[in-house]
Enzyme design. Sequence first.
Site, short mmCIF file in Angstrom:
data_model
loop_
_atom_site.label_atom_id
_atom_site.label_comp_id
_atom_site.label_asym_id
_atom_site.label_seq_id
_atom_site.Cartn_x
_atom_site.Cartn_y
_atom_site.Cartn_z
NE ARG A 1 -4.19 -1.48 -0.39
CZ ARG A 1 -4.36 -2.39 -0.68
NH1 ARG A 1 -3.68 -3.16 -1.40
NH2 ARG A 1 -5.07 -3.11 -0.47
CD GLU B 1 -3.05 4.01 -5.30
OE1 GLU B 1 -4.04 3.21 -5.84
OE2 GLU B 1 -1.89 3.45 -5.30
CG HIS C 1 -3.35 0.37 -6.87
ND1 HIS C 1 -3.47 0.94 -6.06
CD2 HIS C 1 -3.28 -1.11 -6.02
CE1 HIS C 1 -3.57 -0.37 -4.44
NE2 HIS C 1 -3.28 -1.11 -5.53
#
Length: 323
Positions: A240, A269, A288
């Site tokens: 993360r 993000e 991601h």
Amino acid sequence: MQPWPKRNALTIGFAHAAYELRDEYLARHGEAASFEVRTVDELKARAHEADVLVVSGLWRNEMLDGAGKLRFIQSVSAGTDQFDKQRLAAGGIRLASGQGSNERAVAEHAMSLILALARQLHLARDNQAKHFWRPMIGDRTRREDELGGKTLVVVGLGRIGMRLAALAGAFGMHVIGVRRRGGSEPGIEKIVPPTELASVLAAADIVALTCPLTPETEGLIDAAALAAMKPSAFLINVARGRVVDEAALIAALASGRLAGAGIDCVHEEPLPADSPLWTLSNALVTPHSAGETRAYERNIVDMLLENLGRLERGDAGLHNQVV
């Protein structure tokens, strides 16, 4: 506690921006009524209809205020830090994670980032875009490298970390693991607790983060941790974004204090347009996407159906139970 309804009395809400989860469920001859939403606003508007939600990134805890029917959440992701677990438990709502649904994909992505940095594939792609044929390099410190004999420190030895360790072993790497529980594992030379992370960072040629985001891991890789690493080392983050102090990482990369980083997750993000990570030549950024796989829908619906079966039978435990 009320008995779990029959499958044909349920309404299942599938909430994801892209995945075709409802199509996968219907292809399995799903008996429950179902709907699918693609945005947070759509989910807010329809959460009250659902007995079951299959969701991860679109979830907001305020949705619990109007979700009076909700009894079970099947997370699409392995991480569940977005869910208020105390509120779920207080409301009698069960939660199961999607852990394992993409362990192969994430481990392979991490290995791909390691290989790309070692073999400078990101720089080759940049040169291709510029129509530049790079000449051979005399300075050995600037050449492509091999992985055999290098030391990989894997922070977090869950399913993803263990699979990455096995992949690294196939390349002849030495693997050190970091996890709260000690012990030993095949193919891993040493396992240390998080309190001893600093002692193994200096030995690492590559540090790979595969741990969950918890209060203990938030900011784990800070300026001091980065300073403890070799200047020739790489950092790989498929965990993360907030496990890493992003400002400290940018400073280390920009100054050359750290040779490179493969980054799949960031603090904000999508990555803001003004982030230096876009333009740092020694940063390889993916959106991601480490967990992306063509098998994702199948794997999540497998878990959903398994857990619905357990709930119908009144089993005490769920597959990947969180609440």
